[in-house]
Motif scaffolding. Structure first.
Motif, PDB file in Angstrom:
ATOM      1  N   GLY A  53       0.821  -1.211   0.000  1.00 21.30           N
ATOM      2  CA  GLY A  53       0.000   0.000   0.000  1.00 21.30           C
ATOM      3  C   GLY A  53       0.851   1.255   0.000  1.00 21.30           C
ATOM      4  O   GLY A  53       0.538   2.231  -0.691  1.00 21.30           O
ATOM      5  N   LEU A  54       1.937   1.232   0.767  1.00 23.32           N
ATOM      6  CA  LEU A  54       2.829   2.392   0.825  1.00 23.32           C
ATOM      7  C   LEU A  54       3.501   2.623  -0.529  1.00 23.32           C
ATOM      8  O   LEU A  54       3.615   3.758  -0.990  1.00 23.32           O
ATOM      9  CB  LEU A  54       3.890   2.166   1.902  1.00 23.32           C
ATOM     10  CG  LEU A  54       4.834   3.329   2.193  1.00 23.32           C
ATOM     11  CD1 LEU A  54       4.056   4.539   2.684  1.00 23.32           C
ATOM     12  CD2 LEU A  54       5.893   2.928   3.215  1.00 23.32           C
ATOM     13  N   TYR A  57       1.021   4.024  -3.060  1.00 21.34           N
ATOM     14  CA  TYR A  57       0.666   5.420  -2.797  1.00 21.34           C
ATOM     15  C   TYR A  57       1.549   6.385  -3.593  1.00 21.34           C
ATOM     16  O   TYR A  57       1.113   7.466  -3.979  1.00 21.34           O
ATOM     17  CB  TYR A  57       0.783   5.709  -1.301  1.00 21.34           C
ATOM     18  CG  TYR A  57       0.429   7.131  -0.931  1.00 21.34           C
ATOM     19  CD1 TYR A  57      -0.907   7.540  -0.863  1.00 21.34           C
ATOM     20  CD2 TYR A  57       1.422   8.062  -0.658  1.00 21.34           C
ATOM     21  CE1 TYR A  57      -1.239   8.839  -0.538  1.00 21.34           C
ATOM     22  CE2 TYR A  57       1.097   9.368  -0.334  1.00 21.34           C
ATOM     23  CZ  TYR A  57      -0.231   9.755  -0.268  1.00 21.34           C
ATOM     24  OH  TYR A  57      -0.551  11.044   0.057  1.00 21.34           O
ATOM     25  N   VAL A  62      -2.459   5.284  -7.626  1.00 21.04           N
ATOM     26  CA  VAL A  62      -3.240   5.846  -6.522  1.00 21.04           C
ATOM     27  C   VAL A  62      -3.232   7.367  -6.627  1.00 21.04           C
ATOM     28  O   VAL A  62      -2.184   8.000  -6.541  1.00 21.04           O
ATOM     29  CB  VAL A  62      -2.669   5.417  -5.156  1.00 21.04           C
ATOM     30  CG1 VAL A  62      -3.443   6.081  -4.022  1.00 21.04           C
ATOM     31  CG2 VAL A  62      -2.720   3.907  -5.013  1.00 21.04           C
ATOM     32  N   GLU A  64      -5.223  11.203  -5.483  1.00 23.51           N
ATOM     33  CA  GLU A  64      -5.715  11.810  -4.245  1.00 23.51           C
ATOM     34  C   GLU A  64      -7.117  11.292  -3.898  1.00 23.51           C
ATOM     35  O   GLU A  64      -7.445  11.096  -2.727  1.00 23.51           O
ATOM     36  CB  GLU A  64      -5.741  13.332  -4.396  1.00 23.51           C
ATOM     37  CG  GLU A  64      -6.139  14.049  -3.110  1.00 23.51           C
ATOM     38  CD  GLU A  64      -6.138  15.556  -3.256  1.00 23.51           C
ATOM     39  OE1 GLU A  64      -6.488  16.242  -2.287  1.00 23.51           O
ATOM     40  OE2 GLU A  64      -5.781  16.042  -4.359  1.00 23.51           O
ATOM     41  N   GLN A  66      -8.363   8.289  -4.381  1.00 23.81           N
ATOM     42  CA  GLN A  66      -8.295   6.970  -3.751  1.00 23.81           C
ATOM     43  C   GLN A  66      -7.802   7.062  -2.303  1.00 23.81           C
ATOM     44  O   GLN A  66      -8.313   6.370  -1.425  1.00 23.81           O
ATOM     45  CB  GLN A  66      -7.365   6.037  -4.545  1.00 23.81           C
ATOM     46  CG  GLN A  66      -8.003   5.399  -5.767  1.00 23.81           C
ATOM     47  CD  GLN A  66      -8.184   6.391  -6.891  1.00 23.81           C
ATOM     48  OE1 GLN A  66      -7.241   7.074  -7.290  1.00 23.81           O
ATOM     49  NE2 GLN A  66      -9.395   6.488  -7.426  1.00 23.81           N
ATOM     50  N   SER A  67      -6.810   7.918  -2.073  1.00 24.44           N
ATOM     51  CA  SER A  67      -6.277   8.035  -0.710  1.00 24.44           C
ATOM     52  C   SER A  67      -7.327   8.585   0.253  1.00 24.44           C
ATOM     53  O   SER A  67      -7.414   8.155   1.403  1.00 24.44           O
ATOM     54  CB  SER A  67      -5.032   8.927  -0.702  1.00 24.44           C
ATOM     55  OG  SER A  67      -5.340  10.230  -1.132  1.00 24.44           O
ATOM     56  N   GLU A  71      -9.760   6.289   3.631  1.00 25.39           N
ATOM     57  CA  GLU A  71      -9.817   6.613   5.058  1.00 25.39           C
ATOM     58  C   GLU A  71     -11.055   6.046   5.747  1.00 25.39           C
ATOM     59  O   GLU A  71     -10.938   5.341   6.758  1.00 25.39           O
ATOM     60  CB  GLU A  71      -9.730   8.123   5.257  1.00 25.39           C
ATOM     61  CG  GLU A  71      -8.376   8.702   4.866  1.00 25.39           C
ATOM     62  CD  GLU A  71      -8.336  10.211   4.994  1.00 25.39           C
ATOM     63  OE1 GLU A  71      -9.307  10.787   5.534  1.00 25.39           O
ATOM     64  OE2 GLU A  71      -7.343  10.822   4.554  1.00 25.39           O
TER      65      GLU A  71
END
Length: 268
Positions: A53-54, A57, A62, A64, A66-67, A71
């Motif tokens: 995932g990191l 990102y 990915v 903005e 999707q990020s 959450e």
């Protein structure tokens, strides 16, 4: 969350596809363990998922959107985890009651961050950021407490936010590795480590208890029950421990240590 935002969340097919692929890849890799001296370090799918995932990102896959959409899904996932823990805690209540004072006093263990990290931070030359960074494990209630006491733009808030972000990214990885390693390296009972894994973070608790369950599958129910109850107590009592003990103690120790350092520098 309004209906339009909810619809946009569930229609974010890019996010769901990335999550699905990540889950498939991590589950295909499976659990991997290796020995370090007499201890065992356990690598769980959750660790791979965090790393993947990191990495994702920082790729064009990915955006903005999707990020931001991820959450509330994380919160939903943790809610399901807590529901499962609640079901498991019920039948284990006699054992939890038997643990008694050990379980109730485990929150005092979180004060260890003050005595371990504060001297190091002062030695490294950090200023009042140290107070926010070391008064606790810096989860959501602690971030709110520091912001309320010192203000949004204060050095203390910058400190607590730095540790919060670091803990969010690396905390689950660290807890998952250290719990399995210490549980096999030391003669301490696994349920003690289960209680220690409940520091007020669902992801960290899940990573730590997951490692313990993988090593001691015969204690799965007890480990999850103790870890869940400990985490619940940390969430409910941890803020008050920080308000009345942690933050004042950190302030006092920081003042004493920095004054001593100034006096030594003045003598030189």
């Amino acid at each position: 969350m309004d209906s339009e935002m909810t619809q946009g969340l569930w229609k974010d097919w890019r996010l769901h596809a990335l999550v699905l692929v990540t889950v498939i890849v991590t589950e295909a890799i499976g659990t991997y363990s290796f020995s370090v001296g007499p201890g065992v370090i356990l690598l769980l799918p959750m660790l791979y998922a965090l790393i993947i995932g990191l990495i994702l990102y920082f790729t064009p896959l990915v955006k903005e959107k999707q990020s931001k959409n991820a959450e509330p899904i994380i919160i939903l996932g943790v809610a399901l985890l807590l529901a499962k823990i609640g079901v498991i805690i019920g039948p284990s209540l006699p054992q939890l009651i038997e643990a008694g004072p050990a379980l109730l006093l485990q929150e005092l263990g979180n004060l260890g961050t003050i005595f371990l990290a504060l001297p190091v931070a002062v030695w490294l030359g950090l200023k009042r950021e140290t107070i926010g960074m070391t008064h606790s494990v810096a989860r959501e209630p602690n971030v709110g407490l520091v912001m309320d006491k010192y203000g949004m733009d204060s050095a203390e808030t910058r400190g607590v936010l730095a540790v919060y972000i670091f803990g969010t990214v690396f905390g689950a990885v660290f807890m998952g590795l250290i719990s399995g390693f210490l549980a096999t390296l030391t003669p301490i009972h696994p349920l003690s480590f289960a209680m220690a894994s409940g520091i007020g973070s669902g992801s960290m608790m899940a990573a730590a208890s997951g490692s313990l369950v993988a090593i001691f599958p015969e204690l799965e129910t007890q480990i999850i029950a103790f870890a869940g109850a400990s985490n619940l107590l940390s969430l409910s009592t941890g803020l008050y421990v920080s308000i009345f003990i942690g933050l004042p103690l950190t302030e006092k120790l920081y003042s004493v240590m920095t004054n001593r350092r100034k006096n030594k520098e003045a003598i030189k």
